[in-house]
Design an enzyme around this catalytic site. Structure first.
Site, PDB file in Angstrom:
ATOM      1  CG  ASP A   7      -1.695   1.091   1.359  1.00  0.00           C
ATOM      2  OD1 ASP A   7      -2.642   1.288   0.227  1.00  0.00           O
ATOM      3  OD2 ASP A   7      -2.015   1.897   1.978  1.00  0.00           O
ATOM      4  CD  GLU A   9      -2.260   6.037   2.798  1.00  0.00           C
ATOM      5  OE1 GLU A   9      -2.705   7.334   2.333  1.00  0.00           O
ATOM      6  OE2 GLU A   9      -2.694   5.066   3.201  1.00  0.00           O
ATOM      7  CD  GLU A  52      -7.472  19.774  -1.006  1.00  0.00           C
ATOM      8  OE1 GLU A  52      -6.163  19.460  -0.749  1.00  0.00           O
ATOM      9  OE2 GLU A  52      -8.225  20.690  -1.240  1.00  0.00           O
ATOM     10  CG  HIS A  57      -1.496  10.539   4.227  1.00  0.00           C
ATOM     11  ND1 HIS A  57      -0.813  12.000   4.579  1.00  0.00           N
ATOM     12  CD2 HIS A  57      -1.555  10.772   2.809  1.00  0.00           C
ATOM     13  CE1 HIS A  57      -0.482  12.645   3.768  1.00  0.00           C
ATOM     14  NE2 HIS A  57      -0.901  11.894   2.700  1.00  0.00           N
ATOM     15  CG  HIS A 152      -6.394   5.792   4.974  1.00  0.00           C
ATOM     16  ND1 HIS A 152      -6.967   5.499   3.811  1.00  0.00           N
ATOM     17  CD2 HIS A 152      -7.542   6.021   5.561  1.00  0.00           C
ATOM     18  CE1 HIS A 152      -8.137   5.446   3.592  1.00  0.00           C
ATOM     19  NE2 HIS A 152      -8.613   5.784   4.588  1.00  0.00           N
ATOM     20  CG  ASP A 157      -4.667   1.251   4.890  1.00  0.00           C
ATOM     21  OD1 ASP A 157      -5.100   1.140   6.163  1.00  0.00           O
ATOM     22  OD2 ASP A 157      -4.647   2.183   4.396  1.00  0.00           O
TER      23      ASP A 157
END
Length: 238
Positions: A7, A9, A52, A57, A152, A157
């Site tokens: 995963d 970010e 945003e 995260h 997140h 994740d």
């Protein structure tokens, strides 16, 4: 089989417009067993952090400013995932970002390093059409505990995704419900025991007169509904 759950970010949604990777998490599984090996990097994106993305995260540019750049960890990352099956949720997003980072470093794209890439989002859409199939939704549906997920994070994740994947694929690779080491023989090989079903005395329960009458009535109703095209109990020509 070696699989890496993966995963990222990022600073945004589009690597082509300059968005960068800020967090990479990888979790290793071998033969459907988590090995405990993982790889995790926070990365300096060499740019600002849009509000945003920060809300998703929680990684600020102040926190990331002293972290390594992607080019500094790329070789370690590629060595960890080499020749494995890479598994991600919405894989096109993560792979697209990593390929953009690899291109900046003059490296080959991911598909030249890994065995294959599997997308659990596509798997979930096939299994649960018309339903929400985000990672959180799958955790709820498949009873994977994500209560401590919070914001997140790539490693968390990836760990959740590994648990989700096991539940999504249970029964596809084996007829054994619990394929842990305790159910295996020497050397981790599954012991298959032949069963002679002729030794079982299975009871035969005959239908009652009332049940037979209800069955006949259901067949008559089917015959009417199909316009006389019912095929049950039609004599077979000699």
């Amino acid at each position: 089989m070696r699989q890496i759950f993966f995963d990222t970010e990022t600073t945004g949604l589009n690597p082509e417009s300059g968005d960068r990777v800020v967090d990479i998490g990888c979790v290793e599984m071998v033969n459907r067993q988590l090995t405990g090996r993982h790889l995790h990097f926070y990365l300096n994106p060499e740019r600002d952090m849009p509000e945003e993305a920060f809300r998703v995260h929680g990684l600020s540019i102040e926190f990331l400013s002293d972290k390594p750049k992607f080019a500094q960890i790329v070789d370690e990352f590629l060595e960890f995932i080499r020749d494995a099956e890479l598994i991600a949720h919405n894989a096109a997003f993560d792979v697209g970002f990593i390929n953009a980072e690899l291109k900046r470093c003059g490296k080959a794209p991911l598909h030249e390093c890994v065995e294959s890439v599997r997308d659990t989002l596509l798997m979930a859409r096939d299994m649960f059409p018309g339903k929400a199939n985000s990672l959180d939704a799958l955790c709820r549906r498949l009873e994977v505990d994500n209560s401590n997920r919070g914001l997140h994070g790539a490693v968390k994740d990836a760990e959740l995704l590994a648990e989700v994947f096991i539940r999504l694929t249970r029964g596809q690779d084996s007829l054994v419900i619990d394929d842990s080491a305790s159910s295996s023989g020497e050397g981790g090989q599954l012991e298959v025991v032949a069963i002679d079903f002729s030794a079982f005395d299975l009871p035969v329960i005959a239908a009652t007169a009332e049940e037979l009458a209800l069955h006949d009535k259901a067949l008559v109703d089917l015959d009417k509904a199909s316009g006389g095209k019912r095929i049950w109990q039609v004599p077979v020509a000699a």
